[in-house]
Design an enzyme around this catalytic site. Sequence first.
Site, short mmCIF file in Angstrom:
data_model
loop_
_atom_site.label_atom_id
_atom_site.label_comp_id
_atom_site.label_asym_id
_atom_site.label_seq_id
_atom_site.Cartn_x
_atom_site.Cartn_y
_atom_site.Cartn_z
N TYR A 1 10.49 -4.28 -8.18
CA TYR A 1 9.21 -4.11 -8.86
C TYR A 1 8.36 -2.95 -8.37
O TYR A 1 7.82 -2.19 -9.16
CB TYR A 1 8.40 -5.42 -8.73
CG TYR A 1 6.99 -5.29 -9.22
CD1 TYR A 1 6.70 -5.24 -10.58
CD2 TYR A 1 5.93 -5.20 -8.32
CE1 TYR A 1 5.39 -5.10 -11.03
CE2 TYR A 1 4.61 -5.06 -8.77
CZ TYR A 1 4.36 -5.01 -10.12
OH TYR A 1 3.08 -4.86 -10.57
N GLY B 1 -1.32 0.90 -4.94
CA GLY B 1 -2.62 0.34 -4.60
C GLY B 1 -3.73 1.03 -5.34
O GLY B 1 -3.84 2.25 -5.30
N ASN C 1 1.55 0.46 5.82
CA ASN C 1 1.91 -0.36 4.68
C ASN C 1 2.59 -1.58 5.24
O ASN C 1 3.47 -1.46 6.09
CB ASN C 1 2.87 0.41 3.77
CG ASN C 1 3.45 -0.46 2.68
OD1 ASN C 1 2.79 -1.38 2.19
ND2 ASN C 1 4.68 -0.19 2.30
N GLY C 2 2.18 -2.76 4.82
CA GLY C 2 2.82 -3.97 5.32
C GLY C 2 1.80 -5.04 5.60
O GLY C 2 0.67 -5.00 5.10
N ASP D 1 12.31 -8.57 -18.20
CA ASP D 1 11.23 -8.25 -17.25
C ASP D 1 11.82 -8.24 -15.84
O ASP D 1 12.92 -8.77 -15.61
CB ASP D 1 10.08 -9.26 -17.36
CG ASP D 1 8.77 -8.68 -16.82
OD1 ASP D 1 8.77 -7.55 -16.30
OD2 ASP D 1 7.73 -9.37 -16.91
N ASP D 2 11.07 -7.65 -14.89
CA ASP D 2 11.61 -7.57 -13.53
C ASP D 2 11.43 -8.86 -12.75
O ASP D 2 12.23 -9.17 -11.88
CB ASP D 2 10.96 -6.40 -12.77
CG ASP D 2 9.46 -6.54 -12.74
OD1 ASP D 2 8.95 -7.26 -11.88
OD2 ASP D 2 8.80 -5.94 -13.60
N CYS E 1 0.85 -1.19 0.00
CA CYS E 1 0.00 0.00 0.00
C CYS E 1 0.88 1.24 0.00
O CYS E 1 2.09 1.14 0.14
CB CYS E 1 -0.87 0.03 1.25
SG CYS E 1 -2.02 -1.34 1.33
P1 AMP Z 1 3.20 -13.65 -13.88
O1 AMP Z 1 2.38 -13.62 -15.12
O2 AMP Z 1 2.40 -14.21 -12.72
O3 AMP Z 1 4.50 -14.33 -14.02
O4 AMP Z 1 3.49 -12.15 -13.46
C1 AMP Z 1 4.70 -11.55 -13.82
C2 AMP Z 1 4.48 -10.07 -14.01
O5 AMP Z 1 3.82 -9.53 -12.86
C3 AMP Z 1 5.80 -9.34 -14.15
O6 AMP Z 1 5.72 -8.59 -15.34
C4 AMP Z 1 5.92 -8.44 -12.94
O7 AMP Z 1 6.31 -7.14 -13.31
C5 AMP Z 1 4.53 -8.42 -12.35
N1 AMP Z 1 4.52 -8.59 -10.88
C6 AMP Z 1 5.44 -9.14 -10.10
N2 AMP Z 1 5.05 -9.14 -8.81
C7 AMP Z 1 3.84 -8.58 -8.77
C8 AMP Z 1 2.92 -8.26 -7.74
N3 AMP Z 1 3.16 -8.57 -6.48
N4 AMP Z 1 1.76 -7.65 -8.10
C9 AMP Z 1 1.48 -7.37 -9.36
N5 AMP Z 1 2.33 -7.63 -10.39
C10 AMP Z 1 3.49 -8.23 -10.10
#
Ligand code: AMP
Length: 493
Positions: free
Chosen positions: A260, A30, A102-103, A367-368, A2
């Site tokens: 991220y 959020g 937040n947490g 990607d991250d 958050c």
């Molecule tokens: P996925 O399709 O489940 O592998 O989601 C991967 C993507 O979700 C990546 O492009 C990340 O940037 C993003 N992502 C990673 N962690 C989260 C998170 N906690 N909430 C929303 N998006 C996320």
Amino acid sequence: MCGFIGIFGPDGVDVAPEIYEGLLAVQHRGQDAAGMITYTDRFNLRKAHGLVAEVFTESDMNDLQGHLGVGHVRYPTVGENRNEDAQPFHHTYPLGTAMVHNGNVTNLAELRDKLFVRGGTRLNSTCDLEVILYVFQQGLAERFAEKNGALDVEDVFYAVSRVHETVKGAYSVCALVADLGMVAFRDPFGIKPICFGEKTDERGRWFACASESVVLDVNGYRRTIDIGPGEAVFISQDRALTQRQLTKEKHTPCIFEWVYFSRPDSFLDDVSVYKTRRRFGKALGKQWKALGNPIPDVVIPVPDSSRDAAMAVASELKLRYREGLVKNRYIGRTFIMPDQVSRNSSIRRKLNVIPLEFRGKDVLLVDDSIVRGNTSRRIVQMARAAGARRVYFAVTSPPLVAPCPYGVDMASKTEFVADGRSVAEVAEFLDVDCLVYLDREAMNQAARKGNPCLEHFCNACFTGEYPTPDVTLERLKVIEDERGTQRSNPATC
Ligand code: AMP
């Protein structure tokens, strides 16, 4: 996860417009609900589901008067999905206190049972902040009874210490205590970020605290304190600032904030998110070369959070950087869609390819993170459909394998694509020609470089080793079950 902001302005001003600006700046943390409370001689509250711009009307802003206030945007992890579960929360006894956080509290089930079910008190929500607020108020009430009123900074710090002793998990908190002042504090391990700033103008001195420094920037504050683990900062009615170390464990800030969550223009624990992402990219590029992997024609980021890193990968590999994927910013997050079918279609709705950048080329997508693998798999399909010859994938974090009990909405253990799969098997699942994850120590080192005092980071989602000793397998199961039952109608941080 958050976002929040707290402001203590000079007498006679209204802080609501700055809180509104601050909340817009952390909307990425959020999008489920937003809320604000200000204090005049009473609390003025507005909170509801929706984005910041949807929740606060002009007439709400007119009602939100006062020089002391807090605001919040919610991303749901624990709790239900009712307006009552949105933050801020406030409580009237022994002093009026309004709070945001937040947490995620990891011993919520035990505290609920001890304080509420067996203690007889009833909660109004399923939000874990209500429990933090209750413990804080109990601390103030103890002092109030001893001193017969007339509380001061020491009593506020006592109440924070009671929270530190009782509440486990990750929490960064800001609270307004009516007629006393504003307090900001962080959990003993300092898992979630929180910073503090000041400014002075013709009207007087302003103080603000926030979950990300960008909130201070947009309102013209100078970041003066990164509140440490187990530390609290209090501003009294006469604007005296007291900073106090109340308890301390090994500082382990969440590395995923840099990977991220946070905005690139923020500093967390004095470390630039942007610079750290550049360093992730540089290290990833070096790793790609060291592994002797094939050199692609072009580097393409998966927008948005991997852009800075992808640019650094490209420059390390001396390759062209191109935008080949275009994001529709007006579509909600794919991650929280309840079922797989809607997730897949919303990925397609959210991202489109520029075929020219793929046709006949060997492309390296950056990607991250990869969580369930759906986003990456779909993007790889799109890249191939657009004519890519080979599709490589590089990730600016290691494989995610363990759920996060501290507030990052990570899938339950069974949903991680990397859980129980080797890197080669994940590559096969994604249908990529080559896959590289950033080495874990290289990731930590990239963040540490910005502030060598940060020796450790919470890497729990990559290792399954949790910094707070209360997180056992049994407790994880309770947290996962709580989320599982609420995933179909999620709420709070
Ligand atoms: P996925 O399709 O489940 O592998 O989601 C991967 C993507 O979700 C990546 O492009 C990340 O940037 C993003 N992502 C990673 N962690 C989260 C998170 N906690 N909430 C929303 N998006 C996320």
